[in-house]
Write an enzyme that holds these catalytic residues in place. Structure first.
Site, short mmCIF file in Angstrom:
data_model
loop_
_atom_site.label_atom_id
_atom_site.label_comp_id
_atom_site.label_asym_id
_atom_site.label_seq_id
_atom_site.Cartn_x
_atom_site.Cartn_y
_atom_site.Cartn_z
N LYS A 277 1.01 -0.94 0.34
CA LYS A 277 0.73 0.12 0.10
C LYS A 277 1.14 1.23 -0.07
O LYS A 277 1.09 2.92 -0.60
CB LYS A 277 -1.22 0.14 1.18
CG LYS A 277 -2.35 -0.70 1.47
CD LYS A 277 -2.89 -1.04 2.23
CE LYS A 277 -4.19 -2.17 2.64
NZ LYS A 277 -4.51 -2.88 3.94
N GLN B 284 -4.00 -1.34 9.78
CA GLN B 284 -4.57 -2.04 9.29
C GLN B 284 -4.57 -2.99 10.93
O GLN B 284 -4.23 -3.61 11.32
CB GLN B 284 -2.41 -2.75 9.04
CG GLN B 284 -2.51 -3.92 8.11
CD GLN B 284 -3.40 -4.21 6.76
OE1 GLN B 284 -3.42 -3.05 6.45
NE2 GLN B 284 -3.74 -5.01 6.20
N ASP C 188 -10.59 3.38 5.11
CA ASP C 188 -11.03 2.34 3.72
C ASP C 188 -12.31 1.93 4.57
O ASP C 188 -12.99 0.83 4.31
CB ASP C 188 -10.78 1.17 5.86
CG ASP C 188 -9.04 0.29 5.61
OD1 ASP C 188 -8.76 -0.08 4.13
OD2 ASP C 188 -8.03 0.84 6.55
N1 GUN Z 1 -6.92 -6.64 7.02
C1 GUN Z 1 -7.86 -6.75 5.54
N2 GUN Z 1 -7.79 -6.09 4.44
C2 GUN Z 1 -7.79 -5.04 5.30
C3 GUN Z 1 -8.13 -3.65 4.47
O1 GUN Z 1 -8.83 -3.22 2.92
N3 GUN Z 1 -8.04 -2.72 5.20
C4 GUN Z 1 -7.18 -2.63 6.50
N4 GUN Z 1 -7.13 -1.96 7.20
N5 GUN Z 1 -6.87 -3.73 6.91
C5 GUN Z 1 -7.17 -4.99 6.29
#
Ligand code: GUN
Length: 292
Positions: A53, A97, A120
């Site tokens: 990311k 995350q 998110d």
């Molecule tokens: N863990 C698994 N998928 C995601 C996501 O799309 N965003 C975040 N913040 N954590 C995750």
């Protein structure tokens, strides 16, 4: 011929567009979007996602504020950091995350992120907006993985209205928001999960099948209707032998490909789309702030 939904290619197109839009923003306002990336602890999978990311954000011209914290920090310390980020004018998007270490109350943490910077789309306000908004509301902060799946479906140029969509998995991150998005597309939506009776039979009724349950190659050929569209959200590491492992989805790709009209591969399907949609959300938050 089965159509392979190439997430890498579609995500690149999205990222190239965003790069141009960020360049325009910079020329006009002398400002680029900022994304705070918060990781707690050192779970290997989370580190891989966070690095991907961060790299993608930098590539499109987003400023990344990296906050990698030890897993012995307290709930209160993480809340304090989020509150600082909420007030930091250079930060437009905040990503924590998941999963957080078990000692944390995850929902309380997500609730602290100001909805305007919720990269998110996990804050209850944004979850609620998704459920009541109209189709094609450009300003919504939508959870990245399900929105990425929808954009892949739109690549097919097939009308989604009236289709039977079955989603395997009821998570807040994928299953539930995916259902909202497909409902907005006028699909008839069913969510199946670990307690569903006759799961195979329901999956076999699907025109669109989204697998997001985290079970390696659960979906077999005989779970799938001829000509169905298959979106595989799973990312599972499986051991091939003592030395080697590989990544597979929730769908047995080779088997199901024979029957499907279209299918997304793993890797190279939904994964890159999730990242592109995170960058989109950060850009939207920044643009909304600059335009007020
Ligand atoms: N863990 C698994 N998928 C995601 C996501 O799309 N965003 C975040 N913040 N954590 C995750």
């Amino acid at each position: 011929m089965t159509y392979i939904l190439d997430g890498k290619k579609v995500a690149k197109k999205l990222k190239d567009n965003l790069k141009g839009e960020i360049e325009n923003l910079k020329n006009k306002y002398n400002r680029v979007p900022g994304l705070a990336v918060v990781q707690v602890g050192n779970v290997a999978a989370s580190s891989i996602y966070v690095n991907a990311k961060t790299k993608a954000a930098k590539e499109v011209g987003i400023n990344v504020f990296d906050h990698h914290l030890q897993d012995n920090i307290k709930q209160k310390d993480l809340i304090d950091l989020i509150e600082q980020l909420n007030y930091n004018d250079e930060v437009d998007g905040i990503l924590v995350q998941l999963p957080l270490p078990k000692t944390f109350n995850e929902q309380e943490i997500l609730d602290c992120i100001t909805p305007k910077k919720d990269a998110d789309g996990f804050h209850p306000i944004n979850v609620g907006k998704l459920s009541i908004s109209q189709k094609n509301d450009e300003n919504l902060l939508i959870p990245c993985t399900p929105f990425g799946c929808l954009l892949l479906l739109r690549e097919l140029d097939v009308s989604l209205a009236g289709k039977n969509a079955v989603i395997i998995g009821r998570s807040n991150i994928v299953g539930k928001p995916m259902a909202q998005l497909l409902l907005k597309e006028s699909c008839t939506v069913t969510i199946v999960h670990s307690k569903t009776v006759e799961i195979e039979k329901i999956c076999k009724s699907a025109d669109i099948l989204v697998a997001a349950i985290g079970k390696p190659e659960l979906v077999k050929e005989d779970w799938v209707k001829d000509g169905a569209i298959i979106i595989d959200v799973g990312i599972n590491r499986v051991q091939i032998n003592q030395q080697k492992s590989k990544i597979v989805g929730d769908v047995n790709f080779e088997e199901v490909k024979r029957k499907a009209f279209a299918i997304s591969p793993v890797p190279g399907g939904v994964g890159p789309m999730t990242i592109a949609c995170l960058l989109r959300n950060t850009f939207i938050s920044c643009k909304k702030k600059l335009l007020v």
